[in-house]
Design a protein around this motif. Sequence first.
Motif, mmCIF file in Angstrom:
data_model
loop_
_atom_site.group_PDB
_atom_site.id
_atom_site.type_symbol
_atom_site.label_atom_id
_atom_site.label_comp_id
_atom_site.label_asym_id
_atom_site.label_seq_id
_atom_site.Cartn_x
_atom_site.Cartn_y
_atom_site.Cartn_z
ATOM 1 N N LEU A 15 7.477 21.097 5.855
ATOM 2 C CA LEU A 15 6.502 20.291 5.756
ATOM 3 C C LEU A 15 6.698 19.291 5.584
ATOM 4 O O LEU A 15 5.789 18.625 6.467
ATOM 5 C CB LEU A 15 4.694 21.631 5.414
ATOM 6 N N GLY A 16 6.689 18.178 4.632
ATOM 7 C CA GLY A 16 7.073 17.320 4.145
ATOM 8 C C GLY A 16 8.298 16.838 5.444
ATOM 9 O O GLY A 16 7.690 15.644 5.956
ATOM 10 N N ALA A 17 9.128 17.774 5.618
ATOM 11 C CA ALA A 17 10.532 17.073 7.056
ATOM 12 C C ALA A 17 9.339 16.907 8.515
ATOM 13 O O ALA A 17 10.072 15.964 9.270
ATOM 14 C CB ALA A 17 11.160 18.752 6.642
ATOM 15 N N ALA A 18 8.762 17.849 8.835
ATOM 16 C CA ALA A 18 8.277 17.830 9.549
ATOM 17 C C ALA A 18 7.138 16.978 10.248
ATOM 18 O O ALA A 18 7.164 16.194 11.130
ATOM 19 C CB ALA A 18 7.677 19.155 10.198
ATOM 20 N N TYR A 19 6.652 16.212 8.495
ATOM 21 C CA TYR A 19 5.237 15.272 9.157
ATOM 22 C C TYR A 19 5.762 13.886 9.510
ATOM 23 O O TYR A 19 5.787 13.132 9.754
ATOM 24 C CB TYR A 19 4.563 15.279 7.398
ATOM 25 N N GLN B 40 -0.763 8.634 4.889
ATOM 26 C CA GLN B 40 0.903 9.112 4.379
ATOM 27 C C GLN B 40 1.339 9.169 3.889
ATOM 28 O O GLN B 40 2.861 10.291 3.836
ATOM 29 C CB GLN B 40 0.877 8.045 5.971
ATOM 30 N N GLY B 41 1.786 8.076 2.916
ATOM 31 C CA GLY B 41 3.159 7.674 1.924
ATOM 32 C C GLY B 41 2.205 8.686 0.484
ATOM 33 O O GLY B 41 3.009 9.091 0.146
ATOM 34 N N LEU B 42 1.351 9.388 0.547
ATOM 35 C CA LEU B 42 0.658 9.710 -0.649
ATOM 36 C C LEU B 42 1.122 11.834 -0.212
ATOM 37 O O LEU B 42 1.959 12.557 -0.865
ATOM 38 C CB LEU B 42 -0.739 10.348 -0.646
ATOM 39 N N VAL B 43 1.362 11.857 0.891
ATOM 40 C CA VAL B 43 1.813 13.388 1.423
ATOM 41 C C VAL B 43 2.736 13.343 1.400
ATOM 42 O O VAL B 43 3.125 14.703 1.517
ATOM 43 C CB VAL B 43 0.511 13.483 2.581
ATOM 44 N N ILE B 44 3.295 12.911 2.218
ATOM 45 C CA ILE B 44 4.692 12.734 2.169
ATOM 46 C C ILE B 44 5.363 12.947 1.411
ATOM 47 O O ILE B 44 6.822 13.615 0.851
ATOM 48 C CB ILE B 44 5.342 11.566 3.149
ATOM 49 N N ASN B 45 5.099 11.831 0.210
ATOM 50 C CA ASN B 45 6.121 12.006 -1.590
ATOM 51 C C ASN B 45 5.646 13.785 -2.060
ATOM 52 O O ASN B 45 6.858 13.475 -3.067
ATOM 53 C CB ASN B 45 5.342 11.336 -2.277
ATOM 54 N N VAL C 116 0.461 -1.699 0.288
ATOM 55 C CA VAL C 116 0.187 -0.123 -0.201
ATOM 56 C C VAL C 116 0.960 1.120 0.307
ATOM 57 O O VAL C 116 0.141 2.263 -0.333
ATOM 58 C CB VAL C 116 -0.646 0.165 0.800
ATOM 59 N N SER C 117 2.003 0.843 0.660
ATOM 60 C CA SER C 117 3.153 2.398 0.725
ATOM 61 C C SER C 117 3.395 2.463 -0.790
ATOM 62 O O SER C 117 3.180 3.465 -1.108
ATOM 63 C CB SER C 117 3.928 1.728 1.700
#
Length: 209
Positions: free
Chosen positions: A79-83, A114-119, A42-43
Amino acid sequence: MIEISQLYFFLGATLALLLVPGPAVLYITARSANQGRLAGLVSVLAIETANFLQAVAATLGLSAILLSSALAFDVVKYLGAAYLIYLGIRKLAAPDDPAAEEVKPESLSRIYWQGLVINLLNPKTALFFFAFLPQFVNPDKGNVTGQTLLLGAIFVGMAIITDSLYALLASSLAERLRGNRNFQTSQRYFAGLVYVGLGITTALTGSKK
């Protein structure tokens, strides 16, 4: 239409890039080791959905807007780093009791988002597609947008295959050791430290100037 020789060159370059483990592979393997094969796959789907969206954005010129603004680039990056750091700290702070972790595993939908937002919050992905894909486009063949989208889709398709192999390998190794209490604790620390490390690396490297 893309020239066959250019397409072969693109396939070779893409395969070489994908076989070298990067941040996305580290994230996927951490997920697989921590919560199993399905969570890892899923990731993969989440990461590659974001990659395709980034490729579409690069094709349509939307990435150029982000990359032209140092402020916008840094805001998205931090933002991505903080998440990522938040996810890592939450994983590290989880209880050591394995039974407690089994009661509340993260849902697959949550893992996907989570994976979608991070990338999506990684501007380096946008920078990569913005710089990489045009190298294999031939304007003389016409329909530059179509060529770029096709290359982006091919890249994502190949990435799904290679990243899935990493996910399956990580989950298989984890399953063999899952009955070991020490391994259950260490895999939680591994996942947490990977997330925190990726977040710190994202924040400290590749600043837009």
